[in-house]
Design a protein around this motif. Structure first.
Motif, PDB file in Angstrom:
ATOM      1  N   LYS A 111      33.595  44.537  41.501  1.00 56.04           N
ATOM      2  CA  LYS A 111      33.744  43.418  40.567  1.00 56.04           C
ATOM      3  C   LYS A 111      34.499  43.832  39.310  1.00 56.04           C
ATOM      4  O   LYS A 111      35.150  43.013  38.680  1.00 56.04           O
ATOM      5  CB  LYS A 111      32.369  42.865  40.208  1.00 56.04           C
ATOM      6  CG  LYS A 111      31.823  41.975  41.290  1.00 56.04           C
ATOM      7  CD  LYS A 111      30.621  41.222  40.832  1.00 56.04           C
ATOM      8  CE  LYS A 111      30.189  40.230  41.905  1.00 56.04           C
ATOM      9  NZ  LYS A 111      28.890  39.639  41.606  1.00 56.04           N
ATOM     10  N   LEU A 114      37.996  43.005  39.581  1.00 52.89           N
ATOM     11  CA  LEU A 114      38.326  41.621  39.929  1.00 52.89           C
ATOM     12  C   LEU A 114      39.370  40.997  38.996  1.00 52.89           C
ATOM     13  O   LEU A 114      40.282  40.303  39.453  1.00 52.89           O
ATOM     14  CB  LEU A 114      37.045  40.777  39.945  1.00 52.89           C
ATOM     15  CG  LEU A 114      37.139  39.383  40.543  1.00 52.89           C
ATOM     16  CD1 LEU A 114      37.681  39.423  41.953  1.00 52.89           C
ATOM     17  CD2 LEU A 114      35.782  38.695  40.543  1.00 52.89           C
ATOM     18  N   PHE A 115      39.229  41.267  37.708  1.00 52.54           N
ATOM     19  CA  PHE A 115      40.176  40.675  36.754  1.00 52.54           C
ATOM     20  C   PHE A 115      41.612  41.114  37.065  1.00 52.54           C
ATOM     21  O   PHE A 115      42.513  40.279  37.177  1.00 52.54           O
ATOM     22  CB  PHE A 115      39.788  41.064  35.324  1.00 52.54           C
ATOM     23  CG  PHE A 115      40.736  40.529  34.299  1.00 52.54           C
ATOM     24  CD1 PHE A 115      40.729  39.173  33.969  1.00 52.54           C
ATOM     25  CD2 PHE A 115      41.657  41.349  33.675  1.00 52.54           C
ATOM     26  CE1 PHE A 115      41.616  38.663  33.037  1.00 52.54           C
ATOM     27  CE2 PHE A 115      42.547  40.838  32.743  1.00 52.54           C
ATOM     28  CZ  PHE A 115      42.527  39.492  32.421  1.00 52.54           C
ATOM     29  N   VAL A 118      42.848  39.575  40.291  1.00 53.45           N
ATOM     30  CA  VAL A 118      43.239  38.169  40.170  1.00 53.45           C
ATOM     31  C   VAL A 118      44.648  38.073  39.581  1.00 53.45           C
ATOM     32  O   VAL A 118      45.503  37.332  40.101  1.00 53.45           O
ATOM     33  CB  VAL A 118      42.241  37.382  39.279  1.00 53.45           C
ATOM     34  CG1 VAL A 118      42.734  35.965  39.039  1.00 53.45           C
ATOM     35  CG2 VAL A 118      40.870  37.341  39.910  1.00 53.45           C
ATOM     36  N   LEU A 119      44.887  38.838  38.527  1.00 54.21           N
ATOM     37  CA  LEU A 119      46.212  38.777  37.886  1.00 54.21           C
ATOM     38  C   LEU A 119      47.309  39.255  38.844  1.00 54.21           C
ATOM     39  O   LEU A 119      48.379  38.645  38.928  1.00 54.21           O
ATOM     40  CB  LEU A 119      46.224  39.627  36.614  1.00 54.21           C
ATOM     41  CG  LEU A 119      45.396  39.110  35.438  1.00 54.21           C
ATOM     42  CD1 LEU A 119      45.629  39.982  34.217  1.00 54.21           C
ATOM     43  CD2 LEU A 119      45.722  37.661  35.094  1.00 54.21           C
ATOM     44  N   ASN A 122      47.859  36.711  41.585  1.00 54.58           N
ATOM     45  CA  ASN A 122      48.555  35.557  41.008  1.00 54.58           C
ATOM     46  C   ASN A 122      50.040  35.879  40.837  1.00 54.58           C
ATOM     47  O   ASN A 122      50.900  35.076  41.173  1.00 54.58           O
ATOM     48  CB  ASN A 122      47.911  35.221  39.664  1.00 54.58           C
ATOM     49  CG  ASN A 122      48.453  33.928  39.078  1.00 54.58           C
ATOM     50  OD1 ASN A 122      48.595  32.941  39.791  1.00 54.58           O
ATOM     51  ND2 ASN A 122      48.762  33.941  37.799  1.00 54.58           N
ATOM     52  N   LEU A 130      44.281  34.490  46.391  1.00 54.29           N
ATOM     53  CA  LEU A 130      43.996  33.975  45.048  1.00 54.29           C
ATOM     54  C   LEU A 130      42.820  32.986  45.108  1.00 54.29           C
ATOM     55  O   LEU A 130      41.935  33.012  44.262  1.00 54.29           O
ATOM     56  CB  LEU A 130      45.240  33.283  44.470  1.00 54.29           C
ATOM     57  CG  LEU A 130      45.108  32.807  43.025  1.00 54.29           C
ATOM     58  CD1 LEU A 130      44.856  33.972  42.072  1.00 54.29           C
ATOM     59  CD2 LEU A 130      46.341  32.055  42.580  1.00 54.29           C
ATOM     60  N   THR A 131      42.835  32.169  46.137  1.00 59.42           N
ATOM     61  CA  THR A 131      41.733  31.211  46.301  1.00 59.42           C
ATOM     62  C   THR A 131      40.404  31.944  46.457  1.00 59.42           C
ATOM     63  O   THR A 131      39.408  31.590  45.831  1.00 59.42           O
ATOM     64  CB  THR A 131      41.992  30.304  47.527  1.00 59.42           C
ATOM     65  OG1 THR A 131      43.247  29.668  47.318  1.00 59.42           O
ATOM     66  CG2 THR A 131      40.907  29.278  47.709  1.00 59.42           C
ATOM     67  N   CYS A 134      39.401  33.502  43.132  1.00 62.72           N
ATOM     68  CA  CYS A 134      38.889  32.490  42.196  1.00 62.72           C
ATOM     69  C   CYS A 134      37.469  32.087  42.580  1.00 62.72           C
ATOM     70  O   CYS A 134      36.612  31.874  41.732  1.00 62.72           O
ATOM     71  CB  CYS A 134      39.795  31.261  42.189  1.00 62.72           C
ATOM     72  SG  CYS A 134      41.349  31.580  41.338  1.00 62.72           S
ATOM     73  N   LYS A 135      37.241  32.015  43.885  1.00 53.29           N
ATOM     74  CA  LYS A 135      35.907  31.670  44.367  1.00 53.29           C
ATOM     75  C   LYS A 135      34.907  32.735  43.916  1.00 53.29           C
ATOM     76  O   LYS A 135      33.784  32.438  43.523  1.00 53.29           O
ATOM     77  CB  LYS A 135      35.932  31.567  45.897  1.00 53.29           C
ATOM     78  CG  LYS A 135      35.021  30.475  46.426  1.00 53.29           C
ATOM     79  CD  LYS A 135      35.126  30.389  47.914  1.00 53.29           C
ATOM     80  CE  LYS A 135      35.687  29.070  48.378  1.00 53.29           C
ATOM     81  NZ  LYS A 135      35.760  28.940  49.813  1.00 53.29           N
ATOM     82  N   VAL A 137      35.160  34.699  41.319  1.00 55.05           N
ATOM     83  CA  VAL A 137      34.929  34.576  39.870  1.00 55.05           C
ATOM     84  C   VAL A 137      33.970  33.408  39.620  1.00 55.05           C
ATOM     85  O   VAL A 137      33.051  33.507  38.807  1.00 55.05           O
ATOM     86  CB  VAL A 137      36.257  34.361  39.102  1.00 55.05           C
ATOM     87  CG1 VAL A 137      35.995  34.219  37.613  1.00 55.05           C
ATOM     88  CG2 VAL A 137      37.218  35.505  39.355  1.00 55.05           C
ATOM     89  N   ALA A 138      34.177  32.333  40.350  1.00 59.29           N
ATOM     90  CA  ALA A 138      33.314  31.158  40.193  1.00 59.29           C
ATOM     91  C   ALA A 138      31.875  31.489  40.583  1.00 59.29           C
ATOM     92  O   ALA A 138      30.922  31.060  39.932  1.00 59.29           O
ATOM     93  CB  ALA A 138      33.837  30.007  41.051  1.00 59.29           C
ATOM     94  N   MET A 140      30.290  34.113  40.181  1.00 57.25           N
ATOM     95  CA  MET A 140      29.611  34.901  39.150  1.00 57.25           C
ATOM     96  C   MET A 140      28.714  34.030  38.274  1.00 57.25           C
ATOM     97  O   MET A 140      27.747  34.503  37.704  1.00 57.25           O
ATOM     98  CB  MET A 140      30.642  35.607  38.248  1.00 57.25           C
ATOM     99  CG  MET A 140      31.446  36.664  38.947  1.00 57.25           C
ATOM    100  SD  MET A 140      32.724  37.315  37.862  1.00 57.25           S
ATOM    101  CE  MET A 140      31.856  38.661  37.116  1.00 57.25           C
ATOM    102  N   VAL A 141      29.073  32.737  38.152  1.00 58.06           N
ATOM    103  CA  VAL A 141      28.297  31.881  37.248  1.00 58.06           C
ATOM    104  C   VAL A 141      27.493  30.819  38.005  1.00 58.06           C
ATOM    105  O   VAL A 141      26.968  29.892  37.395  1.00 58.06           O
ATOM    106  CB  VAL A 141      29.214  31.195  36.200  1.00 58.06           C
ATOM    107  CG1 VAL A 141      29.882  32.223  35.311  1.00 58.06           C
ATOM    108  CG2 VAL A 141      30.237  30.290  36.864  1.00 58.06           C
ATOM    109  N   LYS A 142      27.377  30.976  39.301  1.00 58.50           N
ATOM    110  CA  LYS A 142      26.651  29.971  40.090  1.00 58.50           C
ATOM    111  C   LYS A 142      25.181  29.876  39.619  1.00 58.50           C
ATOM    112  O   LYS A 142      24.489  30.892  39.551  1.00 58.50           O
ATOM    113  CB  LYS A 142      26.704  30.328  41.570  1.00 58.50           C
ATOM    114  CG  LYS A 142      26.228  29.199  42.458  1.00 58.50           C
ATOM    115  CD  LYS A 142      26.450  29.540  43.909  1.00 58.50           C
ATOM    116  CE  LYS A 142      25.717  28.616  44.832  1.00 58.50           C
ATOM    117  NZ  LYS A 142      26.160  27.247  44.821  1.00 58.50           N
TER     118      LYS A 142
END
Lengths: 188, 334
Positions: A111, A114-115, A118-119, A122, A130-131, A134-135, A137-138, A140-142
């Motif tokens: 993790k 991950l940043f 992603v860059l 992209n 990328l999808t 992004c999933k 990263v998303a 992480m806050v579920k």
């Protein structure tokens, strides 16, 4: 990080030793290209795997390199860390010529990377990866509360944001004043 | 917290947007509370919110409905029986219930958030302005809350449905005042009004309240209702559940309809729970209406047809289910 299944990693362009393995041997020999990141380690990747990247695919279509020319001119991605590029190359190789599943279990697990991943993804325009990223990263806050989201995604509060903006303005003002003073000094 | 951190704001705008659109609606709404910029970003997504239902009671609730998903925010107020809840009150915390009925499967998640430093009014404003919902509904339980017209107007969006609920006990001065504030704030625009146990009085009749613009009026167990009061309304649909047997009053109402009153009325349903040994005398209802019976006597439902001076036809259905339920359904057919 080990080299990819089809590729090798080295400080200089490597000699292709083996043809890519696939279920059915291709009639036309597959062409290979070479990429390197910030660490200058060169990765050999098949054109099929690189198809995932719209950026590289576009570059290849325009260049029309021979194998020798490709070897001599690896694509440089100085803005991508070597280990991140390795992850991307691995993923492209794993998904070469395959439809990407809705849930990808082959995503890099680190993790902390991950940043950058992603860059890089992209930048390289690898849509499916990328999808997935992004999933991740998303995810992480579920189920998290606003405070938890703020902490996990490192988002400043409005007060912190305003203070930072004020500070930046102050600094910009000081710099501008300094430049004006220096210019006046030069004129004298 | 043990979770790994991620510098989300360092992502380019389009990626931030892509990540957020990958999250579920609950996380998107949670994110909107993180900062002003976050709130603006979520607003730009125009979430497909169908309904926002605000229930103003001792422990207010705001329910946000998006297709098969419902997210309920229960604002837990300080427990103090003497103090009424008002829009400037600060919740102790917020219980968030997430219900998902997608793909014929049901899932439920409950979590507790802090009050986010927001008052009841600010919670309402925040959740109502995340996206333009198709419909805003508000229920006011007047016994538990303290309201004033300007604050209501400032905080609430344009409501489609307003419901005012009085307690079982006799209404007090505060109940009446709160109800008047609600009417003053919303009745001009509201299309659907629901009144429960409403204590109609000389100075608080339907005309006084100003029901002129509502299209749908629902009255549940009103106190001191006169069917005559319904005559001056412009409502297209009226529902009345009453404890009194309204046959004689309904008869007068239909007579006046025949003469041309209530030209906009399309539907009137009157329902009551009959007492033991009650047998409805439909003859009282139909007396002098010159109605044509379209079903034989005793058949359920009994149907009659009447015609008014404008040539509009209406059907009256009379239904009686033993001691459980009796109702009269009046439907205008053009």
């Amino acid at each position: 990080m080990s080299s990819t299944e089809q590729g090798t990693s080295s400080a200089a362009p490597a000699e292709p030793t083996t043809a890519p393995e696939s279920a059915a041997a291709p009639e036309v020999p597959e062409s290979f290209y070479y990429v390197h990141g910030k660490d200058k380690v060169v990765h050999k990747v098949s054109a099929g795997a690189l198809q995932h990247s719209a950026l590289i695919h576009g570059m290849i279509s325009n260049l029309g390199y021979t194998e020798e020319q490709a070897k001599a001119n690896p694509f440089p991605f100085e803005n991508i860390d070597g280990d991140i590029l390795q992850m991307v190359v691995d993923w492209c190789n794993q998904h070469k010529g395959k439809p990407t599943p809705p849930e990808d279990t082959n995503l890099p697990k680190q993790k902390e990377k991950l940043f950058d991943l992603v860059l890089a993804v992209n930048y390289l325009e690898i849509k499916e990866l990328l999808t997935y990223c992004c999933k991740q990263v998303a995810m992480m806050v579920k189920g998290k509360s606003p405070e938890e989201i703020r902490e996990i995604w490192m988002i400043p509060t409005d007060a912190e944001d305003e203070a930072a903006e004020k500070e930046a303005k102050k600094r910009a003002g000081k710099e501008a004043a300094g430049e004006t003073a220096a210019a006046a000094g030069d004129a004298k | 917290m043990t979770e790994h951190k991620f510098p989300f704001l360092r992502l380019p705008d389009d990626l931030r947007s892509k990540v957020l659109q990958t999250t579920e609606y609950l996380e998107m709404i949670a994110y909107s509370f993180v900062s002003k910029k976050a709130y603006s970003m979520i607003q730009s997504f125009r979430l497909p919110i169908l309904t926002v239902r605000i229930t103003m009671k001792k422990q207010p609730e705001i329910e946000v409905k998006l297709s098969a998903i419902s997210i309920k925010f229960g604002l837990n107020m300080q427990e103090n029986d003497e103090k009424m809840t008002h829009l400037n009150g600060l919740p102790v915390n917020v219980r968030v219930t997430y219900l998902n009925f997608e793909n014929h499967e049901f899932s439920k998640k409950i979590s507790t958030w802090t009050n986010q430093g927001k008052t009841v009014g600010e919670w309402i404003q925040h959740l109502c302005s995340i996206s333009q919902a198709e419909c805003y509904v508000a229920d006011f339980l007047v016994r538990d809350i303290e309201l004033d017209t300007p604050t209501l107007r400032k905080i609430f969006p344009k409501l489609r449905t307003v419901s005012v609920k009085f307690p079982q006990a006799e209404a007090n001065e505060n109940d009446i005042t709160s109800a008047k504030h609600v009417f003053k704030a919303f009745l001009v625009d509201v299309k659907d009004v629901r009144l429960e146990q409403f204590p109609f009085q000389d100075n608080l009749s339907l005309q006084h309240i100003g029901m002129g613009n509502s299209k749908i009026l629902q009255l549940y167990d009103p106190r001191n209702i006169r069917i005559d009061d319904l005559l001056t309304l412009n409502a297209e649909s009226i529902f009345l559940k009453t404890s009194q047997v309204p046959l004689r009053d309904l008869n007068s109402f239909f007579k006046l309809w025949k003469k041309g009153s209530n030209p906009k009325l399309e539907k009137l349903n009157v329902m009551w729970e009959p007492t033991r040994n009650f047998i409805p005398k439909w003859k009282i209802l139909m007396k002098g209406l010159k109605a044509k019976k379209s079903r034989a006597e005793g058949e359920v439902p009994m149907k009659f047809r009447i015609k008014n001076v404008r040539g509009a036809l209406a059907e009256i259905r009379c239904v009686f289910f033993d001691i459980h339920l009796a109702y009269v359904q009046f439907t205008v057919s053009i």
